[in-house]
Design a protein around this motif. Structure first.
Motif, PDB file in Angstrom:
ATOM      1  N   LYS A  31       0.910  -1.166   0.128  1.00 29.14           N
ATOM      2  CA  LYS A  31      -0.063  -0.089   0.044  1.00 29.14           C
ATOM      3  C   LYS A  31       0.834   1.264  -0.127  1.00 29.14           C
ATOM      4  CE  LYS A  31      -4.251   2.077   0.860  1.00 29.14           C
ATOM      5  NZ  LYS A  31      -3.343   3.162   0.285  1.00 29.14           N
ATOM      6  N   GLU A  35       1.777   4.132  -2.738  1.00 28.36           N
ATOM      7  CA  GLU A  35       1.665   5.733  -2.479  1.00 28.36           C
ATOM      8  C   GLU A  35       2.875   6.603  -3.079  1.00 28.36           C
ATOM      9  OE1 GLU A  35      -1.073   7.505  -1.241  1.00 28.36           O
ATOM     10  OE2 GLU A  35      -2.369   5.873  -0.754  1.00 28.36           O
ATOM     11  N   THR A 120      -0.656  10.236  12.227  1.00 23.25           N
ATOM     12  CA  THR A 120      -1.990  10.417  12.116  1.00 23.25           C
ATOM     13  C   THR A 120      -2.000  12.012  11.758  1.00 23.25           C
ATOM     14  OG1 THR A 120      -2.744   8.763  13.346  1.00 23.25           O
ATOM     15  CG2 THR A 120      -4.294  10.572  13.186  1.00 23.25           C
ATOM     16  N   ARG A 123      -1.067  12.645   8.377  1.00 21.05           N
ATOM     17  CA  ARG A 123      -2.107  12.393   7.367  1.00 21.05           C
ATOM     18  C   ARG A 123      -3.448  13.201   7.285  1.00 21.05           C
ATOM     19  NH1 ARG A 123      -5.321   6.993   9.507  1.00 21.05           N
ATOM     20  NH2 ARG A 123      -6.965   6.943   7.851  1.00 21.05           N
ATOM     21  N   ILE A 124      -3.620  13.748   8.454  1.00 16.55           N
ATOM     22  CA  ILE A 124      -4.632  14.770   8.615  1.00 16.55           C
ATOM     23  C   ILE A 124      -4.385  16.208   7.935  1.00 16.55           C
ATOM     24  CG2 ILE A 124      -5.917  16.499  10.123  1.00 16.55           C
ATOM     25  CD1 ILE A 124      -5.522  14.310  12.474  1.00 16.55           C
ATOM     26  N   ASP A 126      -2.354  16.082   5.283  1.00 15.48           N
ATOM     27  CA  ASP A 126      -2.380  15.846   3.875  1.00 15.48           C
ATOM     28  C   ASP A 126      -3.770  16.043   3.466  1.00 15.48           C
ATOM     29  OD1 ASP A 126      -2.007  14.842   1.324  1.00 15.48           O
ATOM     30  OD2 ASP A 126      -1.857  12.704   1.926  1.00 15.48           O
ATOM     31  N   TRP A 127      -4.842  15.382   4.348  1.00 19.58           N
ATOM     32  CA  TRP A 127      -6.250  15.416   4.028  1.00 19.58           C
ATOM     33  C   TRP A 127      -6.789  16.989   3.702  1.00 19.58           C
ATOM     34  CZ3 TRP A 127     -10.219  11.979   3.254  1.00 19.58           C
ATOM     35  CH2 TRP A 127     -11.581  12.478   3.273  1.00 19.58           C
ATOM     36  N   PHE A 128      -6.241  18.083   4.479  1.00 19.50           N
ATOM     37  CA  PHE A 128      -6.714  19.141   4.581  1.00 19.50           C
ATOM     38  C   PHE A 128      -5.670  20.202   3.715  1.00 19.50           C
ATOM     39  CE2 PHE A 128      -9.125  17.948   8.462  1.00 19.50           C
ATOM     40  CZ  PHE A 128     -10.084  18.325   7.974  1.00 19.50           C
ATOM     41  N   GLY A 129      -4.889  19.400   2.845  1.00 18.15           N
ATOM     42  CA  GLY A 129      -3.998  20.345   2.087  1.00 18.15           C
ATOM     43  C   GLY A 129      -3.021  21.233   2.752  1.00 18.15           C
ATOM     44  N   MET A 152       0.363   6.459   6.351  1.00 18.59           N
ATOM     45  CA  MET A 152      -0.332   5.545   5.270  1.00 18.59           C
ATOM     46  C   MET A 152      -0.010   6.296   3.867  1.00 18.59           C
ATOM     47  SD  MET A 152      -4.010   4.898   7.147  1.00 18.59           S
ATOM     48  CE  MET A 152      -4.585   3.856   5.809  1.00 18.59           C
ATOM     49  N   SER A 154       1.022   9.644   3.478  1.00 23.27           N
ATOM     50  CA  SER A 154       1.047  10.994   3.334  1.00 23.27           C
ATOM     51  C   SER A 154       2.421  11.616   3.440  1.00 23.27           C
ATOM     52  CB  SER A 154      -0.218  11.660   4.602  1.00 23.27           C
ATOM     53  OG  SER A 154      -1.419  11.159   4.158  1.00 23.27           O
ATOM     54  N   ARG A 157       3.547  13.360   0.441  1.00 21.00           N
ATOM     55  CA  ARG A 157       3.055  14.504   0.100  1.00 21.00           C
ATOM     56  C   ARG A 157       3.111  15.698   0.858  1.00 21.00           C
ATOM     57  NH1 ARG A 157      -0.633  10.440  -1.773  1.00 21.00           N
ATOM     58  NH2 ARG A 157      -1.530  10.325   0.397  1.00 21.00           N
ATOM     59  N   ALA A 233      -3.999  14.365  17.908  1.00 23.65           N
ATOM     60  CA  ALA A 233      -4.311  14.385  16.525  1.00 23.65           C
ATOM     61  C   ALA A 233      -5.683  14.705  16.296  1.00 23.65           C
ATOM     62  CB  ALA A 233      -4.127  12.794  16.109  1.00 23.65           C
ATOM     63  N   VAL A 234      -6.779  14.335  17.192  1.00 24.91           N
ATOM     64  CA  VAL A 234      -7.978  14.852  17.057  1.00 24.91           C
ATOM     65  C   VAL A 234      -8.357  16.271  17.307  1.00 24.91           C
ATOM     66  CG1 VAL A 234     -10.294  14.478  18.484  1.00 24.91           C
ATOM     67  CG2 VAL A 234      -8.950  12.537  18.227  1.00 24.91           C
ATOM     68  N   GLY A 237      -7.195  17.786  13.932  1.00 22.51           N
ATOM     69  CA  GLY A 237      -8.239  17.493  12.994  1.00 22.51           C
ATOM     70  C   GLY A 237      -9.631  18.486  13.206  1.00 22.51           C
TER      71      GLY A 237
ATOM     72  N   THR B 224      -9.085  18.540   0.785  1.00 21.28           N
ATOM     73  CA  THR B 224      -8.445  19.617  -0.128  1.00 21.28           C
ATOM     74  C   THR B 224      -7.173  19.124  -0.411  1.00 21.28           C
ATOM     75  OG1 THR B 224      -7.911  20.917   1.890  1.00 21.28           O
ATOM     76  CG2 THR B 224      -9.713  21.569   0.549  1.00 21.28           C
ATOM     77  N   GLY B 225      -6.783  18.091   0.051  1.00 17.61           N
ATOM     78  CA  GLY B 225      -5.511  17.515  -0.105  1.00 17.61           C
ATOM     79  C   GLY B 225      -5.385  15.997  -0.714  1.00 17.61           C
ATOM     80  N   ALA B 227      -4.825  12.767   1.140  1.00 18.80           N
ATOM     81  CA  ALA B 227      -4.682  11.455   1.788  1.00 18.80           C
ATOM     82  C   ALA B 227      -6.257  10.740   1.469  1.00 18.80           C
ATOM     83  CB  ALA B 227      -4.966  12.033   3.268  1.00 18.80           C
TER      84      ALA B 227
END
Lengths: 244, 244
Positions: A31, A35, A120, A123-124, A126-129, A152, A154, A157, A233-234, A237, B224-225, B227
């Protein structure tokens, strides 16, 4: 089969000082490799995998040295409890400390020592750019096995930079510096954030006084129940979801 | 010193089937014990601790059977890698499935199987004053050692009920049912939530189709990213912070 000297060399990369000296780190499992080839194909230096994996994936990694290893060899070069088919030697990216908010929030981590939390959080990010993560020198190492797994992928990136935080934050004149503290402005009252720096502190100790002194806006995630704290981490986020 | 039969009995409580048959579970360590006596003193049935801990804490637990154990005994009745001074036998609370939103959000968990995630989610629920957590039967067991530790004491304050989810959610007629999905209404557009049910799905599989069919509002935490996903506990924190 690979030479014993190669196995020994890979094992040195289990340790931070050798990783940093060589400018390398290890990434494991199908995995994470997927990536890596999607995000940073040029960073993949060498691959060591079981023959089934190598045969199925050879064509996805043009120009990369691919080595077939036996299970007992994979066990030796793996840092996972259950080795997962493939280990890659990766080049660490060159990350500068030049701030790059691109109108977004740069994440600054003060003493996040738990590898799972750091992974984590990346990873967050990365999610939010988030364009950049800046860590105090006592944060967990982004290239340690547990952090690499927890991101995972991230980490391929999001640039992660380690530095002396109070000097770094202090040098960003004119940039708003948000931070999560216990007695700040309730999060819901903080609106229209265009960009800047968001500081997250160590879960039990919070943000160090030297860094807290540089905050231009102190924010609190309001509590209505009984828990003493939120996981770092929470909290990251929640803040990024609201502020971004 | 305690009889071998007592040690064996406590060890049976390492397993879910014996915990449920006896209506008991184990809580370990000074921090969790502090939380227990603050929140549910009557649930503490017996305490087994090192003599230093027992001597310092006896007066805080009036009427509770206190047993001094040697380190080698503590190791036998502890489920931690590093036993931490004290183990308590606790009575499981009687939790009914009657819905209690109190104008707040009830949290429904569909297949949260990672003990760390479940514990962290219960801790988040406690922070935000969630009155009740309802779990599918395949969620991790709230009374398992890893979950108890990860809740950091929040399990004493938040009732957790296990049931067949689609039947339970289906029975709550007239209650809004929010759920996190990949293609729903962006979170920021969901405003003025007065109460109801919030469903969180398994991290890789999401919410099961039978439960998803019962959602009255599908919500998405916008990405926006790059992940691929957010950790289930992080998603829970973001949703509760925004919706509560």
């Amino acid at each position: 089969m690979i030479p014993k000297s190669e196995i020994k060399y890979i094992q040195t990369l289990f340790q931070k000082k050798f990783r940093d000296a060589e400018g390398l780190y290890l990434a494991e499992g199908p995995k994470i490799l997927d990536e890596a080839r999607g995000a940073v194909p040029a960073a993949i230096q060498k691959i060591f995998g079981l023959d089934t994996w190598i045969n199925q994936n050879r064509s996805f990694y043009p120009g990369v040295e691919m080595n077939v290893v036996a299970e007992f060899e994979l066990e030796k070069i793996s840092q996972l409890k259950t080795p997962n088919q493939v280990v890659a030697v990766m080049a660490q990216p060159v990350v500068t400390g030049a701030i790059d908010t691109r109108g977004a929030l740069v994440l600054v981590l003060d003493g996040i020592q738990d590898p799972g939390n750091l992974g984590t959080i990346v990873r967050i990010a990365d999610w939010f750019g988030v364009p950049q993560v800046v860590c105090s020198r006592d944060c967990a190492d982004i290239y340690s096995a547990k952090v690499v797994q927890a991101t995972m992928g991230s980490l391929f990136r999001v640039p992660v930079h380690y530095t002396e935080l109070s000097a770094w934050v202090g040098a960003q004149k004119g940039t708003p510096v948000y931070g999560a503290v216990l007695n700040g402005t309730p999060l819901k009252q903080v609106q229209n954030v265009a960009g800047g720096i968001l500081v997250i502190g160590n879960e039990s100790k919070g943000i160090r006084p030297k860094v807290e002194a540089l905050l231009t806006e102190k924010i609190t995630i309001e509590k209505t129940g009984g828990a003493e704290s939120l996981n770092a981490a929470v909290a990251t986020g929640i803040l990024l979801a609201h502020l971004k």
